[in-house]
Enzyme design. Structure first.
Site, mmCIF file in Angstrom:
data_model
loop_
_atom_site.group_PDB
_atom_site.id
_atom_site.type_symbol
_atom_site.label_atom_id
_atom_site.label_comp_id
_atom_site.label_asym_id
_atom_site.label_seq_id
_atom_site.Cartn_x
_atom_site.Cartn_y
_atom_site.Cartn_z
ATOM 1 N N ARG A 51 0.799 -1.229 0.000
ATOM 2 C CA ARG A 51 0.000 0.000 0.000
ATOM 3 C C ARG A 51 0.823 1.265 0.000
ATOM 4 O O ARG A 51 0.591 2.183 -0.778
ATOM 5 C CB ARG A 51 -0.870 0.082 1.277
ATOM 6 C CG ARG A 51 -2.273 -0.312 1.122
ATOM 7 C CD ARG A 51 -2.728 -0.842 2.457
ATOM 8 N NE ARG A 51 -1.819 -1.901 2.850
ATOM 9 C CZ ARG A 51 -1.949 -3.159 2.457
ATOM 10 N NH1 ARG A 51 -2.958 -3.516 1.742
ATOM 11 N NH2 ARG A 51 -1.069 -4.075 2.817
ATOM 12 N N THR A 52 1.759 1.348 0.924
ATOM 13 C CA THR A 52 2.414 2.642 1.124
ATOM 14 C C THR A 52 3.199 3.032 -0.119
ATOM 15 O O THR A 52 3.059 4.133 -0.639
ATOM 16 C CB THR A 52 3.315 2.593 2.376
ATOM 17 O OG1 THR A 52 2.513 2.172 3.471
ATOM 18 C CG2 THR A 52 3.901 3.957 2.681
ATOM 19 N N LYS A 80 25.343 -3.538 -1.303
ATOM 20 C CA LYS A 80 26.808 -3.442 -1.485
ATOM 21 C C LYS A 80 27.463 -2.696 -0.336
ATOM 22 O O LYS A 80 28.667 -2.463 -0.343
ATOM 23 C CB LYS A 80 27.122 -2.699 -2.786
ATOM 24 C CG LYS A 80 26.587 -3.327 -4.042
ATOM 25 C CD LYS A 80 27.033 -2.480 -5.231
ATOM 26 C CE LYS A 80 26.399 -2.941 -6.518
ATOM 27 N NZ LYS A 80 26.668 -1.973 -7.598
ATOM 28 N N ARG A 101 11.215 4.048 3.331
ATOM 29 C CA ARG A 101 10.876 3.079 4.388
ATOM 30 C C ARG A 101 12.132 2.303 4.723
ATOM 31 O O ARG A 101 12.840 1.839 3.822
ATOM 32 C CB ARG A 101 9.781 2.129 3.932
ATOM 33 C CG ARG A 101 9.597 0.960 4.880
ATOM 34 C CD ARG A 101 8.377 0.170 4.587
ATOM 35 N NE ARG A 101 7.174 0.925 4.930
ATOM 36 C CZ ARG A 101 5.945 0.415 4.894
ATOM 37 N NH1 ARG A 101 5.762 -0.840 4.552
ATOM 38 N NH2 ARG A 101 4.905 1.146 5.222
ATOM 39 N N HIS A 129 5.170 6.218 11.594
ATOM 40 C CA HIS A 129 4.652 6.040 10.233
ATOM 41 C C HIS A 129 3.689 7.199 9.955
ATOM 42 O O HIS A 129 2.469 7.015 9.909
ATOM 43 C CB HIS A 129 3.939 4.691 10.144
ATOM 44 C CG HIS A 129 3.627 4.226 8.751
ATOM 45 N ND1 HIS A 129 3.622 5.063 7.648
ATOM 46 C CD2 HIS A 129 3.299 2.988 8.288
ATOM 47 C CE1 HIS A 129 3.301 4.355 6.572
ATOM 48 N NE2 HIS A 129 3.104 3.099 6.934
HETATM 49 C C1 NCD Z 1 1.770 -0.833 8.323
HETATM 50 C C2 NCD Z 1 3.270 -0.655 8.465
HETATM 51 O O1 NCD Z 1 4.013 -0.865 7.510
HETATM 52 O O2 NCD Z 1 3.652 -0.270 9.562
HETATM 53 N N1 NCD Z 1 1.374 -1.030 7.002
HETATM 54 C C3 NCD Z 1 1.118 0.052 6.213
HETATM 55 O O3 NCD Z 1 1.987 0.838 5.923
HETATM 56 N N2 NCD Z 1 -0.136 0.254 5.817
HETATM 57 C C4 NCD Z 1 1.194 -1.826 9.238
HETATM 58 C C5 NCD Z 1 1.745 -3.216 9.260
HETATM 59 O O4 NCD Z 1 2.656 -3.562 8.508
HETATM 60 O O5 NCD Z 1 1.231 -3.993 10.052
#
Ligand code: NCD
Length: 307
Positions: A51-52, A80, A101, A129
């Site tokens: 999703r993100t 690397k 991320r 997040h």
């Molecule tokens: C979440 C995350 O990555 O922290 N997912 C997301 O970004 N929608 C929640 C999760 O992974 O449980």
């Protein structure tokens, strides 16, 4: 130049403006189809995501911009031995903005110190997040019509769940918020959040283990996945992975105007039989995530709102 590393990087007024912009985008998407023509977003994902990452990419494409990036550390020069500081210097030559991320807490913050483009934290380890939180705030505001005077239940892995940490920080700035923190003792909200946010701001909260008992008083139930990848051993994960399962029977205990949110991915914690309940909002939440990321990209790139 601004970054978004923590939901508190924006004031409450700025978040209101951002959510207003996101709502206007939802209502008039065509108006925004070219506001980022010629701009590029880099998505730097050192940890799995569906999703993100894709919602950042969809957001930029919806604004007329383009996307580049990598979806795993293995396919980047991190494998690397390149540092985040060096990678971001390089990416700054290629893109106008980036979303990162990373499994290590603070990595996007380190990146921001070496970056000449805005850095968005798309999740750093078990820490924060912030764009999921903007998504959650937009969902709550759209469904309930307000962000104050709410009893919010957070259920599941409150220890490692970074979405929970960011949401508590963000909601604690509104008036009349009460939290019901529902978890096994091993997966309680970390002490630093209890002390530095809840106690420091005098927010009303209680920590409980029983989901059934909490259900009737909730305006929002925020379910979370047990974060397997952050456990030190598999046995603990197996013992706790099914500690809460929201099913039809539990939903009968809730108010008619309560909504269930989940950042997704879901594993077992929400039974699929709940998906058709009108109070299940977790797939709607995903759609809101695209609008808030569109609004965020425009805000950080200082793109004028079209008339
Ligand atoms: C979440 C995350 O990555 O922290 N997912 C997301 O970004 N929608 C929640 C999760 O992974 O449980």
């Amino acid at each position: 130049m601004r970054h978004l590393l923590n939901p508190l990087d924006f004031s409450v007024e700025e978040i209101d403006q951002l959510l207003d912009l996101a709502s206007d985008i939802e209502a008039n998407p065509a108006k925004y189809a070219h506001v980022c023509d010629g701009k590029k977003i880099a998505t730097l994902f050192y940890e799995p995501s569906t999703r993100t990452r894709l919602s950042f990419e969809a957001a930029m494409l919806n604004l007329g911009g383009r996307v580049l990036g990598f979806a795993s550390a293995d396919s980047s020069s991190a494998s690397k031995g390149e540092s985040v500081a060096d990678t971001i210097r390089v990416i700054s030559c290629f893109a106008d903005i980036c979303a990162m991320r990373h499994p290590k807490e603070g990595a996007p913050m380190v990146a921001s110190l070496h970056s000449s483009i805005p850095v968005i934290n798309a999740g750093d380890g078990g820490h924060q997040h912030p764009t999921q939180t903007l998504t959650d705030l937009m969902t709550i505001r759209s469904l309930k019509g307000r962000l104050n005077n709410l009893t919010v239940g957070l259920c599941g892995d409150l220890k490692f769940g970074r979405t929970v940490h960011s949401l508590i920080n963000a909601l604690s700035r509104y008036t009349g918020i009460r939290f019901v923190l529902i978890s096994p003792p091993e997966l309680r909200v970390p002490d630093y959040i209890i002390e530095d946010t809840l106690n420091a701001k005098g927010i009303e909260y209680k920590e409980v283990e029983n989901l059934d008992e909490a259900m009737p008083e909730l305006d929002i139930l925020y379910m979370t996945r047990v974060q397997r990848e952050r456990f030190f051993n598999e046995e603990d994960y197996i013992r706790m992975k099914d500690c809460y399962i929201l099913d039809k029977k539990k939903m009968e205990l809730a108010r008619d105007d309560m909504f269930v949110l989940h950042p997704l991915p879901r594993v077992n914690e929400i039974s699929v039989e709940v998906d058709n309940d009108p109070r299940a909002a977790y797939f709607k939440q995903v759609q809101y995530g695209v609008y808030v990321r569109m609004a965020l990209i425009m805000t950080l790139l200082e793109v004028e709102k079209p008339c």
